[in-house]
Design a protein around this motif. Structure first.
Motif, PDB file in Angstrom:
ATOM      1  N   VAL A 293       7.954  63.440  36.968  1.00 14.07           N
ATOM      2  CA  VAL A 293       8.360  62.485  37.999  1.00 14.07           C
ATOM      3  C   VAL A 293       8.943  61.280  37.282  1.00 14.07           C
ATOM      4  CG1 VAL A 293       7.589  61.058  39.931  1.00 14.07           C
ATOM      5  CG2 VAL A 293       6.451  63.250  39.468  1.00 14.07           C
ATOM      6  N   TYR A 294      10.132  60.873  37.710  1.00 19.03           N
ATOM      7  CA  TYR A 294      10.691  59.659  37.135  1.00 19.03           C
ATOM      8  C   TYR A 294      11.300  58.786  38.217  1.00 19.03           C
ATOM      9  CZ  TYR A 294      15.579  61.418  37.097  1.00 19.03           C
ATOM     10  OH  TYR A 294      16.812  61.883  37.435  1.00 19.03           O
ATOM     11  N   THR A 295      11.585  57.552  37.839  1.00 19.66           N
ATOM     12  CA  THR A 295      12.187  56.586  38.749  1.00 19.66           C
ATOM     13  C   THR A 295      12.897  55.523  37.916  1.00 19.66           C
ATOM     14  OG1 THR A 295      11.755  55.225  40.702  1.00 19.66           O
ATOM     15  CG2 THR A 295      10.141  55.097  38.912  1.00 19.66           C
ATOM     16  N   THR A 296      13.465  54.544  38.580  1.00 24.76           N
ATOM     17  CA  THR A 296      14.033  53.365  37.925  1.00 24.76           C
ATOM     18  C   THR A 296      13.331  52.156  38.518  1.00 24.76           C
ATOM     19  OG1 THR A 296      15.752  52.975  39.581  1.00 24.76           O
ATOM     20  CG2 THR A 296      16.292  54.496  37.779  1.00 24.76           C
ATOM     21  N   LYS A 297      13.541  51.006  37.951  1.00 23.84           N
ATOM     22  CA  LYS A 297      12.901  49.789  38.493  1.00 23.84           C
ATOM     23  C   LYS A 297      13.342  49.547  39.942  1.00 23.84           C
ATOM     24  CE  LYS A 297      10.544  48.806  34.889  1.00 23.84           C
ATOM     25  NZ  LYS A 297       9.188  49.265  34.871  1.00 23.84           N
ATOM     26  N   THR A 298      14.625  49.719  40.211  1.00 25.98           N
ATOM     27  CA  THR A 298      15.134  49.519  41.572  1.00 25.98           C
ATOM     28  C   THR A 298      14.522  50.520  42.540  1.00 25.98           C
ATOM     29  OG1 THR A 298      17.220  48.672  40.713  1.00 25.98           O
ATOM     30  CG2 THR A 298      17.221  49.436  42.998  1.00 25.98           C
ATOM     31  N   TYR A 299      14.512  51.784  42.153  1.00 24.96           N
ATOM     32  CA  TYR A 299      13.969  52.815  43.031  1.00 24.96           C
ATOM     33  C   TYR A 299      12.452  52.706  43.177  1.00 24.96           C
ATOM     34  CZ  TYR A 299      18.505  55.190  42.970  1.00 24.96           C
ATOM     35  OH  TYR A 299      19.825  55.524  43.114  1.00 24.96           O
ATOM     36  N   GLU A 300      11.785  52.246  42.130  1.00 33.37           N
ATOM     37  CA  GLU A 300      10.327  52.103  42.207  1.00 33.37           C
ATOM     38  C   GLU A 300       9.940  51.090  43.288  1.00 33.37           C
ATOM     39  OE1 GLU A 300       6.666  52.204  39.100  1.00 33.37           O
ATOM     40  OE2 GLU A 300       8.363  50.922  38.576  1.00 33.37           O
ATOM     41  N   ARG A 301      10.734  50.047  43.436  1.00 32.35           N
ATOM     42  CA  ARG A 301      10.456  49.062  44.506  1.00 32.35           C
ATOM     43  C   ARG A 301      10.575  49.681  45.893  1.00 32.35           C
ATOM     44  NH1 ARG A 301      12.851  45.606  40.618  1.00 32.35           N
ATOM     45  NH2 ARG A 301      14.977  45.867  41.401  1.00 32.35           N
ATOM     46  N   LYS A 302      11.369  50.734  46.001  1.00 32.12           N
ATOM     47  CA  LYS A 302      11.535  51.456  47.263  1.00 32.12           C
ATOM     48  C   LYS A 302      10.553  52.616  47.398  1.00 32.12           C
ATOM     49  CE  LYS A 302      16.560  50.776  47.475  1.00 32.12           C
ATOM     50  NZ  LYS A 302      17.835  51.479  47.635  1.00 32.12           N
ATOM     51  N   SER A 303       9.757  52.858  46.349  1.00 36.59           N
ATOM     52  CA  SER A 303       8.852  54.015  46.276  1.00 36.59           C
ATOM     53  C   SER A 303       9.629  55.325  46.290  1.00 36.59           C
ATOM     54  CB  SER A 303       7.817  53.997  47.402  1.00 36.59           C
ATOM     55  OG  SER A 303       6.945  52.916  47.246  1.00 36.59           O
ATOM     56  N   TRP A 304      10.733  55.351  45.560  1.00 40.67           N
ATOM     57  CA  TRP A 304      11.536  56.563  45.410  1.00 40.67           C
ATOM     58  C   TRP A 304      11.214  57.193  44.066  1.00 40.67           C
ATOM     59  CZ3 TRP A 304      17.351  55.746  47.055  1.00 40.67           C
ATOM     60  CH2 TRP A 304      17.396  55.409  48.400  1.00 40.67           C
ATOM     61  N   TYR A 305      10.917  58.502  44.098  1.00 38.35           N
ATOM     62  CA  TYR A 305      10.590  59.234  42.881  1.00 38.35           C
ATOM     63  C   TYR A 305      11.345  60.560  42.863  1.00 38.35           C
ATOM     64  CZ  TYR A 305       6.843  55.873  42.596  1.00 38.35           C
ATOM     65  OH  TYR A 305       6.135  54.697  42.532  1.00 38.35           O
ATOM     66  N   LYS A 306      11.833  60.901  41.683  1.00 44.70           N
ATOM     67  CA  LYS A 306      12.509  62.181  41.487  1.00 44.70           C
ATOM     68  C   LYS A 306      11.500  63.148  40.900  1.00 44.70           C
ATOM     69  CE  LYS A 306      15.440  65.314  39.622  1.00 44.70           C
ATOM     70  NZ  LYS A 306      14.975  66.550  39.007  1.00 44.70           N
ATOM     71  N   ILE A 307      11.345  64.303  41.536  1.00 40.16           N
ATOM     72  CA  ILE A 307      10.396  65.311  41.086  1.00 40.16           C
ATOM     73  C   ILE A 307      11.186  66.520  40.608  1.00 40.16           C
ATOM     74  CG2 ILE A 307       8.492  66.831  41.742  1.00 40.16           C
ATOM     75  CD1 ILE A 307       9.053  63.975  43.977  1.00 40.16           C
ATOM     76  N   GLY A 308      10.933  66.935  39.366  1.00 35.95           N
ATOM     77  CA  GLY A 308      11.632  68.081  38.809  1.00 35.95           C
ATOM     78  C   GLY A 308      10.729  68.921  37.937  1.00 35.95           C
ATOM     79  N   GLU A 309      11.292  69.967  37.383  1.00 32.26           N
ATOM     80  CA  GLU A 309      10.544  70.837  36.472  1.00 32.26           C
ATOM     81  C   GLU A 309      11.419  71.143  35.265  1.00 32.26           C
ATOM     82  OE1 GLU A 309      10.747  75.389  37.373  1.00 32.26           O
ATOM     83  OE2 GLU A 309      10.511  74.362  39.292  1.00 32.26           O
ATOM     84  N   THR A 310      10.794  71.453  34.157  1.00 34.14           N
ATOM     85  CA  THR A 310      11.529  71.767  32.946  1.00 34.14           C
ATOM     86  C   THR A 310      10.675  72.587  31.995  1.00 34.14           C
ATOM     87  OG1 THR A 310      12.805  70.840  31.108  1.00 34.14           O
ATOM     88  CG2 THR A 310      10.851  69.628  31.773  1.00 34.14           C
ATOM     89  N   ASN A 311      11.355  73.322  31.142  1.00 32.70           N
ATOM     90  CA  ASN A 311      10.702  74.029  30.047  1.00 32.70           C
ATOM     91  C   ASN A 311      11.067  73.405  28.707  1.00 32.70           C
ATOM     92  OD1 ASN A 311       9.358  76.060  31.547  1.00 32.70           O
ATOM     93  ND2 ASN A 311      11.288  77.157  31.774  1.00 32.70           N
ATOM     94  N   GLN A 312      11.902  72.379  28.729  1.00 31.80           N
ATOM     95  CA  GLN A 312      12.377  71.791  27.482  1.00 31.80           C
ATOM     96  C   GLN A 312      11.754  70.442  27.165  1.00 31.80           C
ATOM     97  OE1 GLN A 312      16.599  71.057  27.742  1.00 31.80           O
ATOM     98  NE2 GLN A 312      16.476  70.706  29.929  1.00 31.80           N
ATOM     99  N   GLY A 313      10.767  70.034  27.924  1.00 32.67           N
ATOM    100  CA  GLY A 313      10.137  68.733  27.720  1.00 32.67           C
ATOM    101  C   GLY A 313      10.776  67.701  28.634  1.00 32.67           C
ATOM    102  N   SER A 314       9.952  66.970  29.336  1.00 36.89           N
ATOM    103  CA  SER A 314      10.485  66.033  30.336  1.00 36.89           C
ATOM    104  C   SER A 314      11.343  64.924  29.740  1.00 36.89           C
ATOM    105  CB  SER A 314       9.367  65.475  31.218  1.00 36.89           C
ATOM    106  OG  SER A 314       8.314  64.983  30.450  1.00 36.89           O
TER     107      SER A 314
END
Length: 152
Positions: free
Chosen positions: A7-28
């Motif tokens: 799960v990642y976000t940016t400072k701007t998106y964090e204020r909006k409570s927006w989070y990107k959820i993804g998956e990976t096999n190569q390390g986040s």
């Protein structure tokens, strides 16, 4: 490399409570660097990541969030407006069928004890003594032993 839900976000998106959820096999960290850098100059902050079994996917986490009343933002992509604890709960729901925000792994000494106890009890012994000091996590370890013996 093991499979991760991240799960990642940016400072701007964090204020909006927006989070990107993804998956990976190569390390986040590697995967996150590949995303959004051209369209968004802000620093991307990984706020949560967890190794997951192969059957767990980001789409299942997305569905668990939708089932919980949280819906995608940003053109219906993998971004959700929700509290971070809701994302953690959704990941746990997908991984273990339990929707609490945190699910703990055993420490190395607990895992060692659990493995020995399961082996001992699986080979016909009726009892196994956990000789752990205070704060070892005897109850937690016993619960993990029971789960393994029950095939859960």
């Amino acid at each position: 490399m093991n499979k991760e839900i991240y799960v990642y976000t940016t400072k701007t998106y964090e204020r909006k409570s927006w989070y990107k959820i993804g998956e990976t096999n190569q390390g986040s960290p590697t995967r996150v660097k590949q995303q959004d850098r051209t369209s968004n100059p802000e620093e991307l902050d990984i706020v949560y990541r967890r190794e997951v079994p192969a059957h767990c996917t980001d789409r299942k986490v997305h569905q668990a969030l939708k089932d919980g009343g949280f819906f995608p933002v940003r053109d219906n992509r993998e971004w959700f407006e929700c509290p971070l604890d809701a994302v953690k709960s959704a990941v746990n729901e997908v991984v273990s069928g339990v929707s609490r925000p945190d699910n703990y792994k055993m420490r190395e000494e607990q895992q060692d004890c659990c493995d020995k106890a399961v082996e001992c009890l699986s080979n016909g012994s009726k009892q196994y003594l956990i000789n752990g000091k205070m704060r070892f996590g005897k109850t937690f370890t016993t619960y993990q032993i029971i789960k393994q013996l029950a095939g859960i």
